[in-house]
Structure formats: structure tokens, C-alpha cells
Motif scaffolding. Structure first.
Motif, PDB file in Angstrom:
ATOM      1  N   LEU A  39      67.138  12.602  43.097  1.00 51.42           N
ATOM      2  CA  LEU A  39      66.670  11.850  44.225  1.00 51.42           C
ATOM      3  C   LEU A  39      66.011  10.708  43.904  1.00 51.42           C
ATOM      4  CD1 LEU A  39      65.459  12.322  47.213  1.00 51.42           C
ATOM      5  CD2 LEU A  39      63.619  13.193  46.298  1.00 51.42           C
ATOM      6  N   ALA A  40      66.407   9.559  44.421  1.00 52.51           N
ATOM      7  CA  ALA A  40      66.087   8.458  43.872  1.00 52.51           C
ATOM      8  C   ALA A  40      65.328   7.525  44.869  1.00 52.51           C
ATOM      9  CB  ALA A  40      67.004   7.701  43.456  1.00 52.51           C
ATOM     10  N   PRO A  41      63.939   7.360  44.637  1.00 53.56           N
ATOM     11  CA  PRO A  41      63.259   6.427  45.796  1.00 53.56           C
ATOM     12  C   PRO A  41      64.117   5.224  45.876  1.00 53.56           C
ATOM     13  CG  PRO A  41      61.412   7.188  43.783  1.00 53.56           C
ATOM     14  CD  PRO A  41      63.186   7.567  43.563  1.00 53.56           C
ATOM     15  N   THR A  42      64.145   4.604  47.077  1.00 54.14           N
ATOM     16  CA  THR A  42      64.649   3.399  47.423  1.00 54.14           C
ATOM     17  C   THR A  42      64.592   2.134  46.360  1.00 54.14           C
ATOM     18  OG1 THR A  42      63.297   2.774  49.162  1.00 54.14           O
ATOM     19  CG2 THR A  42      65.262   4.182  49.804  1.00 54.14           C
ATOM     20  N   ILE A  53      58.941   1.493  38.311  1.00 48.52           N
ATOM     21  CA  ILE A  53      57.524   1.909  38.438  1.00 48.52           C
ATOM     22  C   ILE A  53      57.052   1.778  40.016  1.00 48.52           C
ATOM     23  CG2 ILE A  53      56.284  -0.117  38.233  1.00 48.52           C
ATOM     24  CD1 ILE A  53      55.327   3.197  36.540  1.00 48.52           C
ATOM     25  N   GLY A  54      57.919   1.022  40.709  1.00 44.95           N
ATOM     26  CA  GLY A  54      57.667   0.732  42.090  1.00 44.95           C
ATOM     27  C   GLY A  54      57.729   2.029  42.782  1.00 44.95           C
ATOM     28  N   SER A  55      58.406   3.065  42.337  1.00 44.39           N
ATOM     29  CA  SER A  55      58.543   4.310  43.121  1.00 44.39           C
ATOM     30  C   SER A  55      57.191   5.013  43.487  1.00 44.39           C
ATOM     31  CB  SER A  55      59.356   5.338  42.186  1.00 44.39           C
ATOM     32  OG  SER A  55      58.816   5.711  41.057  1.00 44.39           O
ATOM     33  N   LEU A  56      56.224   4.386  42.697  1.00 43.95           N
ATOM     34  CA  LEU A  56      54.799   5.120  42.974  1.00 43.95           C
ATOM     35  C   LEU A  56      54.540   4.781  44.539  1.00 43.95           C
ATOM     36  CD1 LEU A  56      52.643   4.025  40.063  1.00 43.95           C
ATOM     37  CD2 LEU A  56      53.194   6.470  40.866  1.00 43.95           C
ATOM     38  N   PRO A 108      61.968  12.335  52.771  1.00 45.22           N
ATOM     39  CA  PRO A 108      60.458  11.743  52.519  1.00 45.22           C
ATOM     40  C   PRO A 108      60.281  11.842  51.060  1.00 45.22           C
ATOM     41  CG  PRO A 108      60.706  13.522  54.201  1.00 45.22           C
ATOM     42  CD  PRO A 108      62.082  13.307  53.613  1.00 45.22           C
ATOM     43  N   TYR A 109      59.594  10.946  50.337  1.00 46.57           N
ATOM     44  CA  TYR A 109      59.183  11.242  48.940  1.00 46.57           C
ATOM     45  C   TYR A 109      57.837  10.909  48.741  1.00 46.57           C
ATOM     46  CZ  TYR A 109      59.084   9.600  44.201  1.00 46.57           C
ATOM     47  OH  TYR A 109      59.184   9.642  42.741  1.00 46.57           O
ATOM     48  N   SER A 110      57.238  11.536  47.895  1.00 49.10           N
ATOM     49  CA  SER A 110      55.939  11.562  47.559  1.00 49.10           C
ATOM     50  C   SER A 110      55.746  11.907  46.018  1.00 49.10           C
ATOM     51  CB  SER A 110      54.914  12.175  48.054  1.00 49.10           C
ATOM     52  OG  SER A 110      53.768  12.270  47.586  1.00 49.10           O
ATOM     53  N   VAL A 111      55.221  11.063  45.234  1.00 46.46           N
ATOM     54  CA  VAL A 111      55.180  11.216  43.575  1.00 46.46           C
ATOM     55  C   VAL A 111      54.332  12.517  43.595  1.00 46.46           C
ATOM     56  CG1 VAL A 111      53.104   9.857  43.332  1.00 46.46           C
ATOM     57  CG2 VAL A 111      54.787   9.841  41.696  1.00 46.46           C
TER      58      VAL A 111
END
Length: 164
Positions: A39-42, A53-56, A108-111
Motif C-alpha cells: 500500500l503506497a500513498p500517492t 516523508i510526504g506520506s505523513l 483511505p490512508y492514515s499514518v
């Protein structure tokens, strides 16, 4: 293209792969033939290390199938089926089937509650778990993210001043 990375241990389909990104770990599930599903944040770039680090602040992510060596990049990795003593792994066939069916899905994504580790532990154990999210870790990541934004702004201003 580079040759695939040598494996530190024999990888088996269904294994969880922990990839060290410095301040945090990226997680994937090994599906065979040198490929992982993750699962990779866009905003995340495979093998990007600190630049991802932008995945935050990402709120969506996509399930991807990539060669392990592409996802790892220059980072280190290891097999880490860390919950095998606490939870019974799903049958390998079911792990792989569920992972493959998820490829391409935007989620949906949440750190904090829906990150890459939650995704792969859900596939392997049927339980979404992530130990890497701690107050200290988030404070450290937030500090790096803030510094990255500030440095970007300074560099942008300098570039604009040179153009004037």
C-alpha cells in the motif's frame, strides 16, 4: 534496469517484508517471482527513502504490485512475520489471492490507522496491526516534514529572487 537484489533469506510467498526508510518502515507482502504487493500513498515514490516523508499528510493510497528490488531501492529490508506467535497466519493461497485482488485499488490512508503495515498484517493475519506508530516517532516525522517544507520554501524564494 538493475538486477534484482540478493535475498538476505529465502523469501516465501505470504512473508511480510519490512523495508527500512530511516525514520519509518515501509511494509509489503511477498507474492513470489520477486514481486511484492504494498500500500503506497500517492505521494510515496518506491525506493525514495526520506523523500517519501510526504506520506505523513496523504489521505489516500493505492495498492501496487512491484518488483521487490524497485520498492526497496537503496534501503535495507528483511522478512518480518512478527505476529506469527500471536496470530495464526491465513493460508498462503488466501493471502496471495486477497493481495492480488487488491492491486490497483485506491484506499483511505492514515499514518495512524490505515498505513502499509496495517494493510499487510490484515492480509497475513486477518488483523490490521502496526507497532511503528508511536508518539515519539510521529513527533520526529513531523519535525522532519516541517523542516522539509521550510527548506522547500526557502529554496523557492531564493529561486524567485534570482529570477527578478
Amino acid at each position: 534496469l538493475e538486477a534484482p537484489l540478493p535475498s538476505p533469506v529465502a523469501l516465501k510467498p505470504g512473508d511480510l517484508i519490512e523495508i527500512s526508510r530511516g525514520l519509518y518502515e515501509h511494509w509489503a507482502v511477498y507474492v513470489g517471482n520477486g514481486d511484492v504487493i504494498h500500500l503506497a500513498p500517492t505521494s510515496e515514490v518506491a525506493g525514495a527513502g526520506f523523500s517519501s516523508i510526504g506520506s505523513l499528510d496523504a489521505d489516500t493510497a493505492v495498492v501496487r504490485r512491484d518488483p521487490l528490488w524497485i520498492v526497496v531501492g537503496a534501503d535495507s529490508y528483511r522478512v518480518n512475520n512478527k505476529y506469527d506467535r500471536r496470530y495464526s497466519p491465513q493460508p498462503v493461497r488466501e493471502i496471495i489471492q486477497a493481495a492480488k485482488e487488491a492491486v490497483g485499488r485506491v484506499m483511505p490512508y492514515s499514518v495512524f490507522s490505515k498505513n502499509c503495515e496495517h494493510f499487510v498484517t490484515s492480509l497475513r493475519y486477518g488483523v490490521a496491526k502496526s507497532d511503528q506508530v508511536s508518539i515519539l516517532g510521529i513527533v520526529g516525522l513531523a519535525a522532519v516534514a516541517t523542516a522539509t517544507v521550510l527548506i522547500g520554501r526557502v529554496l523557492t524564494r531564493r529561486h524567485e529572487e534570482k529570477d527578478d
